[in-house]
Motif scaffolding. Structure first.
Motif, PDB file in Angstrom:
ATOM      1  N   ARG A   1      -7.572  25.510 -28.753  1.00  0.00           N
ATOM      2  CA  ARG A   1      -7.169  25.120 -30.095  1.00  0.00           C
ATOM      3  C   ARG A   1      -7.943  25.148 -31.209  1.00  0.00           C
ATOM      4  O   ARG A   1      -7.629  24.833 -32.369  1.00  0.00           O
ATOM      5  CB  ARG A   1      -6.388  23.673 -29.901  1.00  0.00           C
ATOM      6  N   HIS A   2      -9.331  25.139 -30.950  1.00  0.00           N
ATOM      7  CA  HIS A   2     -10.384  25.033 -31.982  1.00  0.00           C
ATOM      8  C   HIS A   2     -11.238  26.270 -31.944  1.00  0.00           C
ATOM      9  O   HIS A   2     -11.878  26.237 -30.661  1.00  0.00           O
ATOM     10  CB  HIS A   2     -11.280  23.768 -31.560  1.00  0.00           C
ATOM     11  N   TYR A   3     -11.484  26.925 -33.131  1.00  0.00           N
ATOM     12  CA  TYR A   3     -12.084  28.277 -32.974  1.00  0.00           C
ATOM     13  C   TYR A   3     -12.915  28.442 -34.079  1.00  0.00           C
ATOM     14  O   TYR A   3     -12.405  28.314 -35.174  1.00  0.00           O
ATOM     15  CB  TYR A   3     -11.179  29.362 -32.838  1.00  0.00           C
ATOM     16  N   MET A   4     -14.240  28.355 -34.202  1.00  0.00           N
ATOM     17  CA  MET A   4     -15.325  28.332 -35.323  1.00  0.00           C
ATOM     18  C   MET A   4     -16.065  29.685 -35.362  1.00  0.00           C
ATOM     19  O   MET A   4     -16.206  30.404 -34.273  1.00  0.00           O
ATOM     20  CB  MET A   4     -16.149  27.152 -35.293  1.00  0.00           C
ATOM     21  N   MET A   5     -16.247  29.933 -36.569  1.00  0.00           N
ATOM     22  CA  MET A   5     -17.139  31.201 -36.644  1.00  0.00           C
ATOM     23  C   MET A   5     -18.644  30.578 -36.757  1.00  0.00           C
ATOM     24  O   MET A   5     -18.957  29.615 -37.441  1.00  0.00           O
ATOM     25  CB  MET A   5     -16.671  31.859 -37.953  1.00  0.00           C
ATOM     26  N   LYS A   6     -19.486  31.708 -36.331  1.00  0.00           N
ATOM     27  CA  LYS A   6     -20.905  31.341 -36.522  1.00  0.00           C
ATOM     28  C   LYS A   6     -21.339  31.736 -37.851  1.00  0.00           C
ATOM     29  O   LYS A   6     -20.807  32.819 -37.948  1.00  0.00           O
ATOM     30  CB  LYS A   6     -21.796  32.009 -35.128  1.00  0.00           C
ATOM     31  N   PRO A   7     -22.458  31.351 -38.173  1.00  0.00           N
ATOM     32  CA  PRO A   7     -23.105  30.054 -37.738  1.00  0.00           C
ATOM     33  C   PRO A   7     -22.172  28.844 -38.189  1.00  0.00           C
ATOM     34  O   PRO A   7     -21.612  28.813 -39.191  1.00  0.00           O
ATOM     35  CB  PRO A   7     -24.552  30.018 -38.711  1.00  0.00           C
ATOM     36  N   ALA A   8     -22.210  27.920 -37.261  1.00  0.00           N
ATOM     37  CA  ALA A   8     -21.471  26.793 -37.750  1.00  0.00           C
ATOM     38  C   ALA A   8     -21.915  25.841 -38.801  1.00  0.00           C
ATOM     39  O   ALA A   8     -22.950  25.413 -38.715  1.00  0.00           O
ATOM     40  CB  ALA A   8     -21.465  25.787 -36.321  1.00  0.00           C
ATOM     41  N   LYS A   9     -21.113  25.685 -39.581  1.00  0.00           N
ATOM     42  CA  LYS A   9     -21.259  24.947 -40.929  1.00  0.00           C
ATOM     43  C   LYS A   9     -21.242  23.132 -40.570  1.00  0.00           C
ATOM     44  O   LYS A   9     -20.273  22.901 -39.603  1.00  0.00           O
ATOM     45  CB  LYS A   9     -20.341  25.203 -41.977  1.00  0.00           C
ATOM     46  N   PHE A  10     -21.940  22.354 -41.027  1.00  0.00           N
ATOM     47  CA  PHE A  10     -22.001  21.066 -40.749  1.00  0.00           C
ATOM     48  C   PHE A  10     -20.442  20.712 -40.990  1.00  0.00           C
ATOM     49  O   PHE A  10     -20.194  19.924 -40.217  1.00  0.00           O
ATOM     50  CB  PHE A  10     -22.949  20.456 -41.478  1.00  0.00           C
ATOM     51  N   GLN A  11     -20.066  20.953 -42.063  1.00  0.00           N
ATOM     52  CA  GLN A  11     -18.693  20.142 -42.191  1.00  0.00           C
ATOM     53  C   GLN A  11     -17.477  20.429 -41.580  1.00  0.00           C
ATOM     54  O   GLN A  11     -16.873  19.843 -41.230  1.00  0.00           O
ATOM     55  CB  GLN A  11     -18.459  20.258 -43.880  1.00  0.00           C
ATOM     56  N   ASN A  12     -17.775  21.894 -41.421  1.00  0.00           N
ATOM     57  CA  ASN A  12     -16.758  22.433 -40.406  1.00  0.00           C
ATOM     58  C   ASN A  12     -16.548  21.992 -38.906  1.00  0.00           C
ATOM     59  O   ASN A  12     -15.619  21.429 -38.355  1.00  0.00           O
ATOM     60  CB  ASN A  12     -16.781  24.059 -40.209  1.00  0.00           C
ATOM     61  N   LEU A  13     -17.967  21.843 -38.480  1.00  0.00           N
ATOM     62  CA  LEU A  13     -18.000  21.057 -37.130  1.00  0.00           C
ATOM     63  C   LEU A  13     -17.781  19.745 -37.152  1.00  0.00           C
ATOM     64  O   LEU A  13     -17.013  19.220 -36.067  1.00  0.00           O
ATOM     65  CB  LEU A  13     -19.580  21.375 -36.739  1.00  0.00           C
ATOM     66  N   HIS A  14     -18.076  18.978 -38.106  1.00  0.00           N
ATOM     67  CA  HIS A  14     -17.850  17.537 -38.258  1.00  0.00           C
ATOM     68  C   HIS A  14     -16.224  17.440 -38.129  1.00  0.00           C
ATOM     69  O   HIS A  14     -15.513  16.608 -37.697  1.00  0.00           O
ATOM     70  CB  HIS A  14     -18.368  16.887 -39.520  1.00  0.00           C
TER      71      HIS A  14
END
Length: 252
Positions: free
Chosen positions: A100-113
Motif C-alpha cells: 500500500r506504500h510506494y515511493m519514488m527515489k530519491p526518497a524526500k524527507f517529507q514524503n518518507l515522514h
C-alpha cells in the motif's frame, strides 16, 4: 517502537537514510539492513518484524518478488517499496501483493515522514492501541499524501484535473492500461476514496472557483464543469457545499 528492516543493494542509500532520518521520532527502529530480498526473507522467517523499506531493483530477489513471498506466506509485515522507475506494471504487481506504500527515489524527507506516520497509524490500529505506542506525537495524514509520488495515482490525478468535464472511468482505465473495474478498486484501495467521489470533488472545486469570479451564471458554470442539466449541478453543489451556487456566489 516498531521494528523495521531496510532492504537495498545500494549501500550508500541505506547508510544515508539509516543515519540521517529520525526513525525513533517516527516510531520505528531500524533492526537490520540487507542487500537483497533473499537475505531479508531469511531474516523475517526467523525474527519478528513489523515493516520493511525495500528497493524494487535488486539482485537475487527483487522487491516485487519479496513482496510476493510476504503476501503468499501471509507474513504480518508491512511493505514500503522504493523505486527509481515509473513503471505502471510494477505498481500493479505491488498492489496485487498487498503493498500500500510506494515511493519514488530519491526518497524526500517529507514524503518518507508522511508514509511512516500513515504506516504507524495502521500498525497502531491493528494492535488496538491508536496513539498508545512509545511515541505520543499526534498523527495527521492529509488525504492522498501517502501516494503523492505513486506513478499511477499521479497520472490519474493529472488526467482528471485536465479532463474533469467529461472524464469517465473508462478513459482513465485506458491511459493507465488497466480494466475499468480494476482501476476502480485500485484507486479506492490506494487513496481511500471512490473514483466517482474524486471526480465530483474536482468538479465542485472548479465550480466554486468560477463562481467566485462573479462573471458566470450558475447555468454557465454548470456547463463549464461538465453538467448538461443545471438542476443536477445545483443539487450536487448544494449537497457538497451545503448551499446553492447562488448562495455561494453571494457570500463570496
Amino acid at each position: 517502537m516498531y521494528k523495521l528492516a531496510f532492504v537495498d543493494d545500494e549501500t550508500t542509500t541505506r547508510d544515508t537514510l539509516c543515519s540521517c532520518f529520525p526513525w525513533e521520532k517516527a516510531g520505528f527502529e531500524i533492526v537490520a539492513q540487507f542487500g537483497n530480498g533473499m537475505e531479508a526473507l531469511k531474516y523475517m522467517l526467523q525474527h519478528d518484524l513489523d515493516a520493511i523499506l525495500c528497493d524494487i531493483k535488486m539482485p537475487v530477489m527483487n522487491g516485487i518478488e519479496l513482496s510476493r513471498e510476504i503476501h503468499e506466506r501471509k507474513l504480518p509485515i508491512q511493505v514500503i517499496l522504493l523505486s527509481g522507475l515509473r513503471d505502471f506494471e510494477l505498481a500493479r504487481q505491488a498492489i496485487s501483493y498487498g503493498v500500500r506504500h510506494y515511493m519514488m527515489k530519491p526518497a524526500k524527507f517529507q514524503n518518507l515522514h508522511d508514509v511512516l506516520m500513515h504506516l504507524k497509524q495502521e500498525l497502531d490500529e491493528k494492535k488496538g492501541s491508536v496513539g498508545g505506542s512509545d511515541s505520543n506525537e499526534s498523527i495527521q495524514v492529509e488525504a492522498n499524501a501517502t501516494f503523492s509520488d505513486h506513478p499511477v495515482i499521479q497520472r490519474i490525478h493529472h488526467y482528471v484535473e485536465a479532463e474533469y468535464r467529461n472524464v469517465t472511468l473508462e478513459d482513465v482505465a485506458r491511459i493507465v492500461h488497466m480494466n475499468p473495474s480494476y482501476v476502480s478498486s485500485y484507486f479506492r484501495k490506494l487513496t481511500g476514496h471512490k473514483f466517482s467521489d474524486y471526480v465530483l470533488a474536482v468538479r465542485m472545486k472548479k465550480a466554486a472557483e468560477l463562481l467566485r469570479e462573479h462573471r458566470w451564471k450558475a447555468l454557465e458554470v454548470s456547463e463549464m464543469v461538465g453538467y448538461a442539466n443545471a438542476k443536477n449541478f445545483i443539487r450536487a453543489f448544494k449537497q457538497y457545499y451545503g448551499k446553492t451556487p447562488g448562495q455561494f456566489k453571494h457570500e463570496h
